[in-house]
Design an enzyme around this catalytic site. Sequence first.
Site, PDB file in Angstrom:
ATOM      1  N   GLY A  12      -3.542   3.744  21.614  1.00 55.48           N
ATOM      2  CA  GLY A  12      -2.134   3.562  21.245  1.00 55.48           C
ATOM      3  C   GLY A  12      -2.011   2.845  19.914  1.00 55.48           C
ATOM      4  O   GLY A  12      -1.188   3.210  19.069  1.00 55.48           O
ATOM      5  N   LYS A 185     -13.769  18.409  27.905  1.00 59.92           N
ATOM      6  CA  LYS A 185     -13.837  16.958  27.648  1.00 59.92           C
ATOM      7  C   LYS A 185     -14.124  16.221  28.961  1.00 59.92           C
ATOM      8  O   LYS A 185     -14.897  15.262  28.982  1.00 59.92           O
ATOM      9  CB  LYS A 185     -12.504  16.494  27.037  1.00 59.92           C
ATOM     10  CG  LYS A 185     -12.360  14.993  26.812  1.00 59.92           C
ATOM     11  CD  LYS A 185     -12.952  14.536  25.498  1.00 59.92           C
ATOM     12  CE  LYS A 185     -13.100  13.028  25.335  1.00 59.92           C
ATOM     13  NZ  LYS A 185     -11.890  12.281  25.162  1.00 59.92           N
ATOM     14  N   ASN A 253     -21.665   3.527  21.217  1.00 55.88           N
ATOM     15  CA  ASN A 253     -20.339   3.324  21.844  1.00 55.88           C
ATOM     16  C   ASN A 253     -20.448   2.591  23.176  1.00 55.88           C
ATOM     17  O   ASN A 253     -21.381   2.832  23.943  1.00 55.88           O
ATOM     18  CB  ASN A 253     -19.707   4.682  22.200  1.00 55.88           C
ATOM     19  CG  ASN A 253     -18.783   5.171  21.135  1.00 55.88           C
ATOM     20  OD1 ASN A 253     -19.059   4.984  19.956  1.00 55.88           O
ATOM     21  ND2 ASN A 253     -17.701   5.791  21.548  1.00 55.88           N
TER      22      ASN A 253
HETATM   23  O1  PAF Z   1     -14.246   7.671  27.299  1.00 54.56           O
HETATM   24  C1  PAF Z   1     -15.021   7.523  26.337  1.00 54.56           C
HETATM   25  O2  PAF Z   1     -15.596   6.451  26.079  1.00 54.56           O
HETATM   26  C2  PAF Z   1     -15.236   8.699  25.405  1.00 54.56           C
HETATM   27  O3  PAF Z   1     -14.447   9.766  25.843  1.00 54.56           O
HETATM   28  C3  PAF Z   1     -16.694   9.148  25.229  1.00 54.56           C
HETATM   29  C4  PAF Z   1     -16.748  10.546  24.641  1.00 54.56           C
HETATM   30  C5  PAF Z   1     -17.453   9.107  26.531  1.00 54.56           C
HETATM   31  C6  PAF Z   1     -17.378   8.311  24.194  1.00 54.56           C
HETATM   32  O4  PAF Z   1     -17.542   6.975  24.513  1.00 54.56           O
END
Ligand code: PAF
Length: 310
Positions: A12, A185, A253
């Site tokens: 957001g 996705k 990530n």
């Molecule tokens: O939800 C998430 O974190 C993302 O969609 C992904 C692609 C898993 C990357 O961290």
Amino acid sequence: MKIVIIGPGAMGCLISAFLSKSNHKIWLLDKDRERAERINQQGIIIEGISGNWQAKVNITTNVQEIGTADLVIMAVKSYDTKQAILNARSLIGQESAVLTLQNGIGNIEILSEVVGSERVIGGVSNQGATLLGIGHIRHAGKGETIIGRIDGKIPVQIRFIREVFNSVGLETRISRDIKGLLWSKLIINVGINALTAITRLNNGRLIEFEGTRKILREAVTEAIKVAKRKRIKLIYDDPLAKVEAVCEATAINISSMLQDILRKRRTEIDFINGVIVRQGQELGIPVPVNTVLVDLVKTIETSYHLRIEG
Ligand code: PAF
């Protein structure tokens, strides 16, 4: 045009900050007064791949202050979608559209029930954002946003969103098969989110360890079987290879589900692996791995207060 973003989470904030570069009127709607006050004072603070910058946005907790909106963008957690759109019904006028770029499957259906399916636009965003604090995010990855309607029609509002998003640097295109896109996705999230949340590992680590790699493959294979039986056209030739490629591409990530667990919050498990479990059961397809993943994540998110900290 008036655009309202509901929910000042990572996504957001990212969308609001970018849209504030347009010449449209941008509002951020929050349910938390203290947080809204803070964002009102400091603006949205962004760091990461788009540089260090700040964006001023109009933020309120009082939906009446906004009036009707041309576009409402849902950026709340999937389990809050229903309540958030019910609270924001006064934003919906004759011509309003509602866009969801939220994770998982089910948001389009929830929104359609409340505002009518003709208004609802779905999509996926491949932008990566991490919430560092109130109104403070790291822009962690750039990627396409793809939007469309479940019936494949492309009304003027969809073209408007594409134009506005592209004009502020959020690369966006339209798809006529949004279902295939959302499931593609979903399959990535099925492979990555629960496993990172349980193991507390970065995305990339899942394919480095034999155990997690095996579980990831099994969970994804179950999801592919469910999608195939539902005749959903996935956009990747080899979805399993794609999930592993995403692990590599987003190696550092912290997945959104692991971010929730680290903040001792509820997760979106019901809208991700939970979808595979429910639909697998309905279709008579065995989904034991996703069932275990759902049960483990649900146990973690309801037992924070009992955790033994080492
Ligand atoms: O939800 C998430 O974190 C993302 O969609 C992904 C692609 C898993 C990357 O961290």
